[in-house]
Design a protein around this motif. Structure first.
Motif, PDB file in Angstrom:
ATOM      1  N   CYS A  28       0.891  -1.101   0.202  1.00  0.00           N
ATOM      2  CA  CYS A  28      -0.152  -0.193  -0.180  1.00  0.00           C
ATOM      3  C   CYS A  28       0.895   1.207   0.194  1.00  0.00           C
ATOM      4  O   CYS A  28       0.416   2.265  -0.498  1.00  0.00           O
ATOM      5  CB  CYS A  28      -0.985  -0.036   1.150  1.00  0.00           C
ATOM      6  N   TRP A  29       1.908   1.337   0.440  1.00  0.00           N
ATOM      7  CA  TRP A  29       2.944   2.448   0.459  1.00  0.00           C
ATOM      8  C   TRP A  29       3.763   2.643  -0.586  1.00  0.00           C
ATOM      9  O   TRP A  29       4.849   3.439  -0.525  1.00  0.00           O
ATOM     10  CB  TRP A  29       3.873   2.418   2.035  1.00  0.00           C
ATOM     11  N   GLN A  30       3.816   1.921  -1.546  1.00  0.00           N
ATOM     12  CA  GLN A  30       4.680   1.772  -2.869  1.00  0.00           C
ATOM     13  C   GLN A  30       4.633   3.077  -3.509  1.00  0.00           C
ATOM     14  O   GLN A  30       5.594   3.478  -3.871  1.00  0.00           O
ATOM     15  CB  GLN A  30       4.180   0.553  -3.666  1.00  0.00           C
ATOM     16  N   LYS A  31       3.602   3.842  -3.756  1.00  0.00           N
ATOM     17  CA  LYS A  31       3.628   5.120  -4.228  1.00  0.00           C
ATOM     18  C   LYS A  31       4.193   6.184  -3.673  1.00  0.00           C
ATOM     19  O   LYS A  31       4.574   7.296  -4.082  1.00  0.00           O
ATOM     20  CB  LYS A  31       2.232   5.272  -4.907  1.00  0.00           C
ATOM     21  N   VAL A  32       4.274   6.178  -2.148  1.00  0.00           N
ATOM     22  CA  VAL A  32       4.646   7.002  -1.351  1.00  0.00           C
ATOM     23  C   VAL A  32       6.308   6.933  -1.568  1.00  0.00           C
ATOM     24  O   VAL A  32       6.784   8.064  -1.353  1.00  0.00           O
ATOM     25  CB  VAL A  32       4.181   6.754   0.100  1.00  0.00           C
ATOM     26  N   VAL A  33       6.668   5.749  -1.670  1.00  0.00           N
ATOM     27  CA  VAL A  33       8.396   5.714  -1.852  1.00  0.00           C
ATOM     28  C   VAL A  33       8.704   5.793  -3.234  1.00  0.00           C
ATOM     29  O   VAL A  33       9.825   6.587  -3.598  1.00  0.00           O
ATOM     30  CB  VAL A  33       8.864   4.557  -1.150  1.00  0.00           C
ATOM     31  N   TRP A  34       8.348   5.109  -4.034  1.00  0.00           N
ATOM     32  CA  TRP A  34       8.774   5.066  -5.569  1.00  0.00           C
ATOM     33  C   TRP A  34       7.734   5.923  -6.446  1.00  0.00           C
ATOM     34  O   TRP A  34       6.842   5.273  -7.059  1.00  0.00           O
ATOM     35  CB  TRP A  34       9.041   3.491  -5.862  1.00  0.00           C
ATOM     36  N   PHE A  35       7.809   7.084  -6.586  1.00  0.00           N
ATOM     37  CA  PHE A  35       7.098   7.959  -7.553  1.00  0.00           C
ATOM     38  C   PHE A  35       8.211   8.364  -8.523  1.00  0.00           C
ATOM     39  O   PHE A  35       9.255   8.479  -8.441  1.00  0.00           O
ATOM     40  CB  PHE A  35       6.318   8.822  -6.710  1.00  0.00           C
ATOM     41  N   SER A  36       7.518   9.124  -9.623  1.00  0.00           N
ATOM     42  CA  SER A  36       8.026   9.487 -10.574  1.00  0.00           C
ATOM     43  C   SER A  36       9.402  10.398 -10.610  1.00  0.00           C
ATOM     44  O   SER A  36      10.514  10.397 -11.271  1.00  0.00           O
ATOM     45  CB  SER A  36       7.241  10.171 -11.670  1.00  0.00           C
ATOM     46  N   SER A  37       9.392  11.378  -9.759  1.00  0.00           N
ATOM     47  CA  SER A  37      10.409  12.335  -9.501  1.00  0.00           C
ATOM     48  C   SER A  37      11.088  12.041  -7.988  1.00  0.00           C
ATOM     49  O   SER A  37      11.423  12.924  -7.343  1.00  0.00           O
ATOM     50  CB  SER A  37       9.865  13.732  -9.523  1.00  0.00           C
ATOM     51  N   HIS A  38      10.926  10.817  -7.673  1.00  0.00           N
ATOM     52  CA  HIS A  38      11.595  10.651  -6.425  1.00  0.00           C
ATOM     53  C   HIS A  38      13.291  10.662  -6.393  1.00  0.00           C
ATOM     54  O   HIS A  38      13.961  10.844  -7.513  1.00  0.00           O
ATOM     55  CB  HIS A  38      11.241   9.224  -5.921  1.00  0.00           C
ATOM     56  N   ILE A  39      13.914  11.086  -5.225  1.00  0.00           N
ATOM     57  CA  ILE A  39      15.333  11.008  -5.222  1.00  0.00           C
ATOM     58  C   ILE A  39      15.781   9.727  -4.694  1.00  0.00           C
ATOM     59  O   ILE A  39      15.237   9.058  -3.433  1.00  0.00           O
ATOM     60  CB  ILE A  39      15.687  12.229  -4.203  1.00  0.00           C
ATOM     61  N   LEU A  40      16.487   9.071  -5.142  1.00  0.00           N
ATOM     62  CA  LEU A  40      16.733   7.622  -4.959  1.00  0.00           C
ATOM     63  C   LEU A  40      17.454   7.362  -3.516  1.00  0.00           C
ATOM     64  O   LEU A  40      16.745   6.596  -2.614  1.00  0.00           O
ATOM     65  CB  LEU A  40      17.924   6.977  -5.660  1.00  0.00           C
ATOM     66  N   LYS A  41      18.290   8.251  -2.957  1.00  0.00           N
ATOM     67  CA  LYS A  41      18.802   8.152  -1.770  1.00  0.00           C
ATOM     68  C   LYS A  41      17.515   8.267  -0.516  1.00  0.00           C
ATOM     69  O   LYS A  41      17.639   7.360   0.461  1.00  0.00           O
ATOM     70  CB  LYS A  41      19.883   9.154  -1.364  1.00  0.00           C
ATOM     71  N   ASN A  42      16.682   9.398  -0.783  1.00  0.00           N
ATOM     72  CA  ASN A  42      15.661   9.345   0.348  1.00  0.00           C
ATOM     73  C   ASN A  42      14.653   8.343   0.082  1.00  0.00           C
ATOM     74  O   ASN A  42      14.147   7.738   1.070  1.00  0.00           O
ATOM     75  CB  ASN A  42      14.968  10.630  -0.120  1.00  0.00           C
ATOM     76  N   SER A  43      14.298   7.575  -1.020  1.00  0.00           N
ATOM     77  CA  SER A  43      13.460   6.638  -1.277  1.00  0.00           C
ATOM     78  C   SER A  43      14.042   5.423  -0.697  1.00  0.00           C
ATOM     79  O   SER A  43      13.149   4.567  -0.163  1.00  0.00           O
ATOM     80  CB  SER A  43      13.264   6.470  -2.736  1.00  0.00           C
ATOM     81  N   ILE A  44      15.140   5.179  -0.695  1.00  0.00           N
ATOM     82  CA  ILE A  44      16.018   3.869  -0.151  1.00  0.00           C
ATOM     83  C   ILE A  44      15.785   4.175   1.466  1.00  0.00           C
ATOM     84  O   ILE A  44      15.441   2.856   1.875  1.00  0.00           O
ATOM     85  CB  ILE A  44      17.511   3.609  -0.748  1.00  0.00           C
ATOM     86  N   ILE A  45      16.215   5.185   1.988  1.00  0.00           N
ATOM     87  CA  ILE A  45      16.131   5.288   3.294  1.00  0.00           C
ATOM     88  C   ILE A  45      14.670   5.144   3.773  1.00  0.00           C
ATOM     89  O   ILE A  45      14.334   4.287   4.816  1.00  0.00           O
ATOM     90  CB  ILE A  45      16.593   6.688   3.857  1.00  0.00           C
ATOM     91  N   THR A  46      13.377   5.935   3.089  1.00  0.00           N
ATOM     92  CA  THR A  46      12.323   5.614   3.534  1.00  0.00           C
ATOM     93  C   THR A  46      11.828   4.285   3.301  1.00  0.00           C
ATOM     94  O   THR A  46      11.254   3.663   4.242  1.00  0.00           O
ATOM     95  CB  THR A  46      11.353   6.458   2.554  1.00  0.00           C
ATOM     96  N   TRP A  47      12.131   3.243   2.233  1.00  0.00           N
ATOM     97  CA  TRP A  47      11.996   2.009   2.276  1.00  0.00           C
ATOM     98  C   TRP A  47      12.482   1.393   3.352  1.00  0.00           C
ATOM     99  O   TRP A  47      11.894   0.280   3.973  1.00  0.00           O
ATOM    100  CB  TRP A  47      12.461   1.655   0.911  1.00  0.00           C
ATOM    101  N   MET A  48      13.609   1.518   3.855  1.00  0.00           N
ATOM    102  CA  MET A  48      14.392   0.849   4.823  1.00  0.00           C
ATOM    103  C   MET A  48      13.800   1.077   6.193  1.00  0.00           C
ATOM    104  O   MET A  48      13.438   0.397   7.103  1.00  0.00           O
ATOM    105  CB  MET A  48      15.783   1.093   4.788  1.00  0.00           C
ATOM    106  N   VAL A  49      13.370   2.281   6.285  1.00  0.00           N
ATOM    107  CA  VAL A  49      12.428   2.678   7.845  1.00  0.00           C
ATOM    108  C   VAL A  49      11.236   2.131   7.595  1.00  0.00           C
ATOM    109  O   VAL A  49      10.792   1.360   8.762  1.00  0.00           O
ATOM    110  CB  VAL A  49      12.347   4.291   7.742  1.00  0.00           C
ATOM    111  N   ILE A  50      10.666   1.842   6.583  1.00  0.00           N
ATOM    112  CA  ILE A  50       9.168   1.108   6.753  1.00  0.00           C
ATOM    113  C   ILE A  50       9.398  -0.307   7.155  1.00  0.00           C
ATOM    114  O   ILE A  50       8.674  -0.876   7.831  1.00  0.00           O
ATOM    115  CB  ILE A  50       8.485   1.479   5.279  1.00  0.00           C
ATOM    116  N   LEU A  51      10.338  -0.965   6.473  1.00  0.00           N
ATOM    117  CA  LEU A  51      10.367  -2.291   6.676  1.00  0.00           C
ATOM    118  C   LEU A  51      11.355  -2.537   7.976  1.00  0.00           C
ATOM    119  O   LEU A  51      11.866  -3.693   8.336  1.00  0.00           O
ATOM    120  CB  LEU A  51      11.306  -2.908   5.325  1.00  0.00           C
ATOM    121  N   ASN A  52      11.862  -1.526   8.685  1.00  0.00           N
ATOM    122  CA  ASN A  52      12.576  -1.720   9.678  1.00  0.00           C
ATOM    123  C   ASN A  52      14.091  -2.346   9.320  1.00  0.00           C
ATOM    124  O   ASN A  52      14.293  -3.285  10.441  1.00  0.00           O
ATOM    125  CB  ASN A  52      11.784  -2.287  11.202  1.00  0.00           C
ATOM    126  N   TRP A  53      14.803  -1.873   8.470  1.00  0.00           N
ATOM    127  CA  TRP A  53      15.791  -2.596   8.180  1.00  0.00           C
ATOM    128  C   TRP A  53      17.254  -1.605   8.485  1.00  0.00           C
ATOM    129  O   TRP A  53      18.134  -1.908   8.098  1.00  0.00           O
ATOM    130  CB  TRP A  53      16.027  -2.780   6.543  1.00  0.00           C
TER     131      TRP A  53
END
Length: 87
Positions: A28-53
């Motif tokens: 459900c949170w896929q579009k919050v992290v991976w959208f068309s104008s995302h900044i890769l570094k920020n998206s990876i950190i957000t993804w890792m925060v959501i998954l608690n990695w």
């Protein structure tokens, strides 16, 4: 498109990719992290925060990497994902 010639046949990397990847339903949170104008570094950190990695002190203590899980920001509790980002 990349192709590999093995003997008499040509194997396309797209064919290999489609047969080896695991297809799963989008979260459900896929579009919050991976959208068309995302900044890769920020998206990876957000993804890792959501998954608690993230490599927080509480996780490092569980793996035996560190001897203390004290949070340097709040100076009182454990350094966890929730402490760093939500509390």
């Amino acid at each position: 498109m990349f192709n590999v010639v093995i003997g008499w046949s040509i194997i396309k990397f797209s064919w290999i990719w489609e047969r080896t990847r695991v297809m799963q339903e989008k979260v459900c949170w896929q579009k919050v992290v991976w959208f068309s104008s995302h900044i890769l570094k920020n998206s990876i950190i957000t993804w890792m925060v959501i998954l608690n990695w993230l490599s927080t002190k509480d996780r490092s203590l569980d793996f035996g990497i560190t001897h203390s899980d004290a949070c340097l920001l709040c100076e009182g509790g454990r350094e966890t994902r929730n402490c760093l980002f939500f509390e």
